[in-house]
Design an enzyme around this catalytic site. Structure first.
Site, PDB file in Angstrom:
ATOM      1  N   VAL A   1      54.875  -3.108 121.217  1.00  0.00           N
ATOM      2  CA  VAL A   1      55.366  -2.767 120.182  1.00  0.00           C
ATOM      3  C   VAL A   1      56.196  -1.728 119.598  1.00  0.00           C
ATOM      4  O   VAL A   1      57.302  -2.106 119.434  1.00  0.00           O
ATOM      5  CB  VAL A   1      55.192  -4.283 119.157  1.00  0.00           C
ATOM      6  CG1 VAL A   1      54.581  -5.272 120.118  1.00  0.00           C
ATOM      7  CG2 VAL A   1      54.321  -3.179 118.465  1.00  0.00           C
TER       8      VAL A   1
ATOM      9  N   LYS B   1      45.369   1.542 123.053  1.00  0.00           N
ATOM     10  CA  LYS B   1      44.735   0.507 124.144  1.00  0.00           C
ATOM     11  C   LYS B   1      44.214   1.693 125.202  1.00  0.00           C
ATOM     12  O   LYS B   1      43.134   1.189 126.111  1.00  0.00           O
ATOM     13  CB  LYS B   1      44.848  -0.588 124.393  1.00  0.00           C
ATOM     14  CG  LYS B   1      44.634  -1.699 122.977  1.00  0.00           C
ATOM     15  CD  LYS B   1      45.879  -2.490 123.248  1.00  0.00           C
ATOM     16  CE  LYS B   1      46.315  -3.790 121.747  1.00  0.00           C
ATOM     17  NZ  LYS B   1      47.039  -5.027 122.218  1.00  0.00           N
TER      18      LYS B   1
ATOM     19  N   TYR C   1      40.740  -0.184 114.419  1.00  0.00           N
ATOM     20  CA  TYR C   1      42.032  -0.605 115.450  1.00  0.00           C
ATOM     21  C   TYR C   1      43.700  -0.346 115.423  1.00  0.00           C
ATOM     22  O   TYR C   1      44.257   0.007 115.452  1.00  0.00           O
ATOM     23  CB  TYR C   1      41.543  -2.467 115.786  1.00  0.00           C
ATOM     24  CG  TYR C   1      42.990  -2.954 116.647  1.00  0.00           C
ATOM     25  CD1 TYR C   1      43.446  -2.970 117.732  1.00  0.00           C
ATOM     26  CD2 TYR C   1      44.147  -3.405 115.809  1.00  0.00           C
ATOM     27  CE1 TYR C   1      43.908  -3.507 118.485  1.00  0.00           C
ATOM     28  CE2 TYR C   1      45.188  -4.104 116.235  1.00  0.00           C
ATOM     29  CZ  TYR C   1      45.546  -4.054 117.533  1.00  0.00           C
ATOM     30  OH  TYR C   1      46.345  -4.703 118.873  1.00  0.00           O
TER      31      TYR C   1
ATOM     32  N   TYR D   1      50.681  -7.281 128.512  1.00  0.00           N
ATOM     33  CA  TYR D   1      50.124  -9.352 128.395  1.00  0.00           C
ATOM     34  C   TYR D   1      51.276 -10.249 129.239  1.00  0.00           C
ATOM     35  O   TYR D   1      51.095 -10.085 130.583  1.00  0.00           O
ATOM     36  CB  TYR D   1      51.012  -9.749 127.173  1.00  0.00           C
ATOM     37  CG  TYR D   1      51.133  -8.288 125.983  1.00  0.00           C
ATOM     38  CD1 TYR D   1      49.837  -8.288 125.864  1.00  0.00           C
ATOM     39  CD2 TYR D   1      51.848  -8.013 125.641  1.00  0.00           C
ATOM     40  CE1 TYR D   1      49.255  -6.954 124.803  1.00  0.00           C
ATOM     41  CE2 TYR D   1      51.475  -5.803 124.679  1.00  0.00           C
ATOM     42  CZ  TYR D   1      50.071  -5.674 124.552  1.00  0.00           C
ATOM     43  OH  TYR D   1      49.990  -4.687 123.411  1.00  0.00           O
TER      44      TYR D   1
ATOM     45  N   SER E   1      50.037  -0.714 120.867  1.00  0.00           N
ATOM     46  CA  SER E   1      48.818  -1.195 122.420  1.00  0.00           C
ATOM     47  C   SER E   1      49.268   0.555 123.278  1.00  0.00           C
ATOM     48  O   SER E   1      48.118   0.129 124.191  1.00  0.00           O
ATOM     49  CB  SER E   1      49.715  -1.874 122.724  1.00  0.00           C
ATOM     50  OG  SER E   1      49.248  -2.971 121.625  1.00  0.00           O
TER      51      SER E   1
HETATM   52  N1  GLU Z   1      49.765  -3.284 116.118  1.00  0.00           N
HETATM   53  C1  GLU Z   1      50.533  -4.315 117.213  1.00  0.00           C
HETATM   54  C2  GLU Z   1      49.366  -5.828 116.739  1.00  0.00           C
HETATM   55  O1  GLU Z   1      48.036  -5.713 116.852  1.00  0.00           O
HETATM   56  C3  GLU Z   1      50.329  -3.813 118.817  1.00  0.00           C
HETATM   57  C4  GLU Z   1      50.549  -4.705 119.518  1.00  0.00           C
HETATM   58  C5  GLU Z   1      51.105  -4.219 120.861  1.00  0.00           C
HETATM   59  O2  GLU Z   1      51.263  -3.388 120.691  1.00  0.00           O
HETATM   60  O3  GLU Z   1      51.746  -4.962 121.014  1.00  0.00           O
HETATM   61  O4  GLU Z   1      50.228  -6.819 116.248  1.00  0.00           O
END
Ligand code: GLU
Length: 320
Positions: A261, A67, A191, A243, A64
């Site tokens: 993650v 992003k 994505y 988050y 993420s």
């Molecule tokens: N590939 C993960 C998902 O979309 C990314 C989540 C993250 O890094 O927080 O579930």
């Protein structure tokens, strides 16, 4: 008073001694098999100096953290009209939550939760083949990092695709509200591949320089985004980058940051430093446990928190 090189070394030594390193993400095998003992740190300062410690040159799945770059790309394409389709408020929910979408008519709270990132991917797709859109993002990141060796891990991308049922649900749900323009599988393809970009701490800290430098690519370099846009992306990272633990990260570290993650975090000390830290073990909120601890120590030792006033030098602030 310690210099950055000493701080980087001390923090890495301190992290190496910790035994509770959190739990690696297990939702896909390529992440579940990463060795949790690894730790990398890279700080690039506004004068261009690069300081590294630990496994700072080891590529990891940025997940993420991507992003941030995808948002920058989307804003470059559609400007502020993006905000008709995505909000700018913290969600207070986990990264993959679907609950707010029904109440808020398919408009995700912010671009850093999965739903918001899917809208951003939809913007970046812009009627192209997914591989064209993802190629464009990869080239942008390579340009920012000045490193053409950055790649997408196809094994991770495939695993994301095979297990991404929640993301598939989010995309379909937003499509039902009219907030995706492409077919969900195409948007999801973009994505999943952006999540699978692999970068080292060094590459990530280099790529984040434009956010430390008010939108400039590198010290004295060309402009990537306006100063206002860099400031606003930093504001979103601070309020939404972790988050439902974004408030806690602001409390503990006080810097704009975006986690993934895979255990990576990009943190920005505006005007001072672009910091990338990686340790695969996660805390209960899905953010790197040692990465967060290391950033807390760096913020303490440097006084770089956006909430500290005055000198913001390298001297250790008086303990409170
Ligand atoms: N590939 C993960 C998902 O979309 C990314 C989540 C993250 O890094 O927080 O579930």
């Amino acid at each position: 008073m310690a210099d950055i090189a000493t701080i980087v070394r001390d923090v890495a030594d301190e992290m190496a001694a910790l035994t509770d390193r959190g739990e690696v993400a297990t939702y896909i095998p390529p992440l579940a098999h990463v060795d949790p003992r690894q730790f990398g740190l890279c700080i690039v300062t506004a004068d261009g100096a690069v300081h590294m410690a630990g496994e700072a040159e080891e590529p990891f799945s940025i997940q993420s953290v991507s992003k941030v770059f995808a948002l920058t790309q989307a804003l470059g394409k559609v400007g502020d009209t993006l905000w008709r389709r995505v909000g700018r408020e913290p969600s207070g929910t986990p990264f993959n939550s679907i609950v707010q979408l029904e109440r808020e008519q398919g408009i995700p709270r912010n671009p850093f939760i999965n739903a918001g990132a899917l809208v951003v991917s939809d913007v970046n797709l812009a009627g192209h083949e997914p591989r064209v859109a993802i190629g464009e993002l990869l080239r942008f990141i390579r340009y920012l990092a000045e490193d053409d060796t950055i790649l997408i891990d196809e094994i991770v991308a495939r695993a994301e695709q095979e297990t991404g049922f929640r993301n598939i649900a989010l995309a379909n749900y937003m499509k039902a509200f009219g907030n995706l323009t492409h077919s969900p599988p195409l948007t999801l393809g973009v994505y999943f591949h952006q999540c699978a970009i692999a970068m080292s701490c060094r590459q990530l800290a280099m790529a984040g320089r434009y956010l430390m430098l008010g939108g400039l690519h590198s010290p004295g370099g060309p402009r990537v985004v306006s100063a206002q846009r860099a400031r606003r992306i930093n504001a979103l990272m601070l309020t939404c980058g972790h988050y439902d633990a974004s408030g806690d990260f602001a409390f503990r570290v006080g810097l704009p940051g975006k986690s993934g993650v895979g255990g990576g975090i990009l943190a920005i000390a505006p005007g001072r430093a672009s910091i990338a830290v990686w340790s695969p073990g996660l805390n209960e909120n899905g953010n790197s446990k040692l990465g967060t601890a290391a950033l807390e120590r760096i913020a303490e030792a440097t006084g770089w928190s956006v909430f500290s006033q005055a000198e913001q030098g390298l001297s250790r602030p008086a303990s409170s």
